[in-house]
Design an enzyme around this catalytic site. Structure first.
Site, PDB file in Angstrom:
ATOM      1  N   PHE A  62       0.822  -1.206   0.000  1.00 11.81           N
ATOM      2  CA  PHE A  62       0.000   0.000   0.000  1.00 11.81           C
ATOM      3  C   PHE A  62       0.857   1.256   0.000  1.00 11.81           C
ATOM      4  CE2 PHE A  62      -3.144  -2.944   1.750  1.00 11.81           C
ATOM      5  CZ  PHE A  62      -4.336  -2.490   1.200  1.00 11.81           C
ATOM      6  N   ASP A  63       0.567   2.154  -0.930  1.00  9.78           N
ATOM      7  CA  ASP A  63       1.070   3.516  -0.805  1.00  9.78           C
ATOM      8  C   ASP A  63       0.379   4.135   0.405  1.00  9.78           C
ATOM      9  OD1 ASP A  63       2.167   6.142  -1.576  1.00  9.78           O
ATOM     10  OD2 ASP A  63       0.096   6.593  -2.152  1.00  9.78           O
TER      11      ASP A  63
END
Length: 233
Positions: A13-14
């Site tokens: 995940f960013d």
């Protein structure tokens, strides 16, 4: 774009503008920074700073600018545009301190991560560009660090997204890593989607603003609400 689901077990995940509301954190930090330095502040200044900051980060992602230069020059340029007499070095230090206090979840993001964590089916990692001390501070404040198996900040890695070296370092540090079972989720076409594609993993573009997608950077999936990731997994 793919409309079928795959058997993913590793989720990258960013952080900013994917899970966390960076714009809110940025607005609060720049406002408090100006206040602490006795500088007048308004929405126009915030907009000007945000535009300058985004431009410098794009140059950083493209390898045209190093991190120390970025952190100082965005304020030096801002003060030039505003004709303000202020020390960009001191303002930068104050801003990083204030930004480290800005930890706000995007709607539905914490609930999604908690659900994925509780399921026991996924390895969850955070892949983010940024200043290490600032990012780690924000993630600890909101509990993001407790909902992930590890956090990979570009400053700690030594390379930034979308550089292949960044992803290679990340992959090496994930136990039992398999590309075919990995999905990257992020809002940036240049840093996240292009980087993931070049690294040989599937990508999911979080695109709440319904921005057009260029044909040379097609993600595997696209969603406009972070909770819709469940339909892919």
């Amino acid at each position: 774009m793919n409309t079928t689901t795959m058997n993913y077990s590793c989720l990258l995940f960013d952080a900013d503008e994917t899970l966390l509301d960076f714009k809110k954190a940025e607005a609060r930090a720049i406002c408090e920074t100006f206040r602490r330095h006795d500088l007048a502040f308004n929405e126009t200044i915030l907009h000007t700073y945000s535009e300058i900051n985004q431009r410098y980060w794009k140059e950083f992602e493209q390898g045209r600018l190093d991190k120390p230069t970025l952190l100082i020059e965005r304020f030096r340029r801002l003060f030039q545009v505003l004709s303000l007499n202020a020390d960009p070095h001191q303002v930068r230090l104050t801003y990083q301190e204030e930004l480290g206090l800005g930890a706000y979840w995007k709607p539905g993001a914490k609930e999604l991560l908690q659900m994925l964590r509780d399921s026991g089916c996924y390895q969850i990692y955070i892949v983010t560009n940024g200043v290490s001390v600032t990012q780690h501070s924000r993630f600890a404040l909101c509990g993001l660090d407790q909902l992930s198996d590890d956090v990979f900040v570009s400053e700690d890695i030594g390379y930034q997204k979308p550089k292949p070296e960044y992803f290679s370092c990340v992959f090496e540090r994930i136990p039992g890593f398999r590309k075919e079972r990995t999905l990257l989720i992020g809002d940036s076409l240049t840093a996240d989607i292009a980087g993931g594609i070049a690294a040989g993993i599937d990508t999911c573009w979080y695109n709440p603003g319904h921005q057009p997608c260029p044909q040379d950077c097609l993600p595997t999936y696209e969603i406009d609400e972070i909770s819709l990731l469940q339909t892919i997994l």
